[in-house]
Write a protein that holds these residues in place. Structure first.
Motif, PDB file in Angstrom:
ATOM      1  N   VAL A 252       0.934  -1.234  -0.068  1.00 38.92           N
ATOM      2  CA  VAL A 252      -0.139   0.232   0.053  1.00 38.92           C
ATOM      3  C   VAL A 252       1.133   1.355   0.085  1.00 38.92           C
ATOM      4  O   VAL A 252       1.949   0.996   0.654  1.00 38.92           O
TER       5      VAL A 252
ATOM      6  N   ASP B 156       0.179   4.059   1.483  1.00 39.51           N
ATOM      7  CA  ASP B 156       0.371   5.299   2.924  1.00 39.51           C
ATOM      8  C   ASP B 156      -0.465   4.413   3.662  1.00 39.51           C
ATOM      9  O   ASP B 156      -1.913   4.769   3.755  1.00 39.51           O
ATOM     10  N   ILE B 157      -0.125   4.126   4.540  1.00 45.35           N
ATOM     11  CA  ILE B 157      -1.039   2.404   5.636  1.00 45.35           C
ATOM     12  C   ILE B 157      -1.786   3.919   6.506  1.00 45.35           C
ATOM     13  O   ILE B 157      -2.647   3.373   7.383  1.00 45.35           O
ATOM     14  N   SER B 158      -1.269   5.518   6.994  1.00 42.08           N
ATOM     15  CA  SER B 158      -2.112   6.065   7.594  1.00 42.08           C
ATOM     16  C   SER B 158      -3.500   6.276   7.150  1.00 42.08           C
ATOM     17  O   SER B 158      -4.255   7.175   8.051  1.00 42.08           O
TER      18      SER B 158
ATOM     19  N   ILE C 188      -6.954   3.400   2.733  1.00 41.44           N
ATOM     20  CA  ILE C 188      -6.398   1.925   3.233  1.00 41.44           C
ATOM     21  C   ILE C 188      -6.820   1.842   4.274  1.00 41.44           C
ATOM     22  O   ILE C 188      -7.116   0.343   3.626  1.00 41.44           O
TER      23      ILE C 188
ATOM     24  N   LEU D  79       2.943  -7.123   5.432  1.00 41.11           N
ATOM     25  CA  LEU D  79       1.796  -5.042   5.247  1.00 41.11           C
ATOM     26  C   LEU D  79       3.117  -4.865   4.719  1.00 41.11           C
ATOM     27  O   LEU D  79       4.637  -5.030   5.654  1.00 41.11           O
ATOM     28  N   CYS D  80       3.350  -4.100   3.294  1.00 41.68           N
ATOM     29  CA  CYS D  80       4.474  -3.425   3.232  1.00 41.68           C
ATOM     30  C   CYS D  80       3.857  -1.974   2.913  1.00 41.68           C
ATOM     31  O   CYS D  80       3.134  -1.599   2.230  1.00 41.68           O
ATOM     32  N   ASN D  81       4.191  -0.914   3.609  1.00 35.72           N
ATOM     33  CA  ASN D  81       3.938   0.608   3.300  1.00 35.72           C
ATOM     34  C   ASN D  81       4.796   1.418   2.329  1.00 35.72           C
ATOM     35  O   ASN D  81       6.363   1.946   2.607  1.00 35.72           O
ATOM     36  N   THR D  82       4.816   2.053   0.978  1.00 37.59           N
ATOM     37  CA  THR D  82       6.138   2.122   0.144  1.00 37.59           C
ATOM     38  C   THR D  82       5.913   3.691  -0.280  1.00 37.59           C
ATOM     39  O   THR D  82       6.895   4.822  -0.095  1.00 37.59           O
ATOM     40  N   TYR D  83       4.726   4.567   0.919  1.00 39.52           N
ATOM     41  CA  TYR D  83       4.810   5.887   0.716  1.00 39.52           C
ATOM     42  C   TYR D  83       5.052   6.575  -0.924  1.00 39.52           C
ATOM     43  O   TYR D  83       5.202   7.815  -1.070  1.00 39.52           O
TER      44      TYR D  83
ATOM     45  N   GLU E 187       8.508   0.491  -4.506  1.00 37.06           N
ATOM     46  CA  GLU E 187       6.985  -0.847  -4.493  1.00 37.06           C
ATOM     47  C   GLU E 187       7.855  -1.229  -5.274  1.00 37.06           C
ATOM     48  O   GLU E 187       6.910  -2.736  -4.991  1.00 37.06           O
TER      49      GLU E 187
ATOM     50  N   TYR F 190       9.508  -3.773  -2.991  1.00 33.50           N
ATOM     51  CA  TYR F 190       8.932  -4.819  -1.698  1.00 33.50           C
ATOM     52  C   TYR F 190       8.397  -6.096  -2.559  1.00 33.50           C
ATOM     53  O   TYR F 190       8.017  -6.528  -2.301  1.00 33.50           O
TER      54      TYR F 190
END
Length: 339
Positions: A67, A69-71, A75, A95-99, A105, A108
């Motif tokens: 994803v 942006d986990i924040s 999402i 779970l991978c967070n790419t910003y 991306e 990951y």
């Protein structure tokens, strides 16, 4: 020292392969031997090595989720659907967070394949050519969420973003608004962002309203960016009577700016959003928005990837879920304003 499968085999007086058959229930073993092995496993507290087991069985029970942006509330609600349905089918989620970074991306995607995941669910703000090329050659199943995949033979789950944006713009026009600002996410011809812009443009053109490009800005899903955009419109004396933000977060940023500068919502300016995250009904004034079935998008995506993993047929490679326009307190009829 941890107990190994070799220790269990020695204490039970059987071969390592027999212990493996009992654990994996892969081949027939006499009831007497099975009970003896299970008793030794219980006595020793032996736990099979999940990595070694996945290499043997070719089943890791892991699904990677990438994803941007986990924040982000949008999402987060999708992740709820992914995680809960994954748990039902005994899959764990990595779970991978790419910003939103392209190199992250791709990094990951490579990392998850090295971790022996059986499939990947991918969300990205910007489906760039380099990512498309990598996905085209990816050796494990991938399902995309909220992406135009016409250039890829990859399953996806989305809503009709063109129609949803058209519906919201038309709703504002029917309420008498002729000046409708659009705070959109970003310029990306491979994403839903362009579909949203085209829906907005089509609704205006059908009513003979020209698109004012000074009132079309990129907020990149950020509350503070939307705040800055509305501040610029106020300073330039071009504030429209309605603002359509293509995320609830940006809509709330717009409302905050209007309230901070003495404008009333919706009496002076109507503001609408997109997604119908939980904050849309908690914020005041409550937010008129497009409801996406966020939980269902996640649930459908992981069901699709599990079906592909298990070589089951999927009925549709591109799943379009229904959307709904939710009218709340942040929008209303256009008012004649002396600006």
């Amino acid at each position: 020292m941890s107990v190994t499968i070799k220790d269990v085999a020695q204490r039970a007086g059987v071969s390592i392969s027999t212990v493996s058959r009992v654990i994996n229930n892969s081949k027939p073993v006499s009831n007497e031997i099975r009970q003896r092995v299970l008793q030794i496993i219980e006595e020793t507290g032996y736990t099979p090595n999940p990595v070694a087991r996945s290499l043997v069985m070719k089943k890791s029970q892991l699904i990677g989720v990438i994803v941007p942006d986990i924040s982000n509330f949008f999402i987060g609600e999708i992740l709820n659907g992914i995680e809960e349905i994954g748990k039902m089918y005994t899959y764990d989620i990595l779970l991978c967070n790419t910003y939103g970074d392209l190199e992250q991306e791709i990094r990951y995607l490579k990392l998850l394949q090295g971790k022996q995941v059986e499939g990947i669910v991918l969300m990205t703000w910007d489906l760039q050519d380099k990512l498309i090329d990598y996905l085209a050659d990816c050796e494990i199943p991938v399902v995309l969420i909220n992406r135009n995949t016409s250039r890829l033979n990859i399953p996806s789950v989305s809503i009709d973003n063109f129609q949803a944006s058209y519906d919201m713009t038309n709703y504002l026009i029917e309420n008498g608004h002729r000046e409708i600002g659009l705070i959109r996410n970003r310029l990306d011809s491979n994403s839903f962002c362009m579909d949203q812009y085209n829906g907005y443009k089509k609704a205006l053109e059908e009513k003979g309203i020209s698109v004012n490009e000074d009132l079309v800005e990129f907020g990149n899903f950020k509350l503070d960016k939307a705040y800055e955009i509305v501040k610029r419109w106020i300073d330039a004396d071009i504030l429209p009577t309605a603002i359509f933000a293509t995320s609830d977060t940006m809509a709330i940023g717009a409302i905050n700016c209007l309230l901070d500068h003495g404008f009333q919502v919706p009496n002076d300016v109507s503001v609408t959003g997109f997604h119908d995250t939980k904050m849309a009904s908690f914020y005041r004034p409550t937010l008129t928005t497009i409801r996406q079935p966020l939980y269902d998008m996640g649930a459908v995506a992981i069901r699709m990837i599990i079906k592909i993993i298990n070589k089951m047929e999927i009925n549709e490679k591109v799943v379009i879920l229904p959307h709904e326009l939710i009218e709340r307190k942040s929008s209303g009829p256009a008012y004649l304003m002396d600006r």
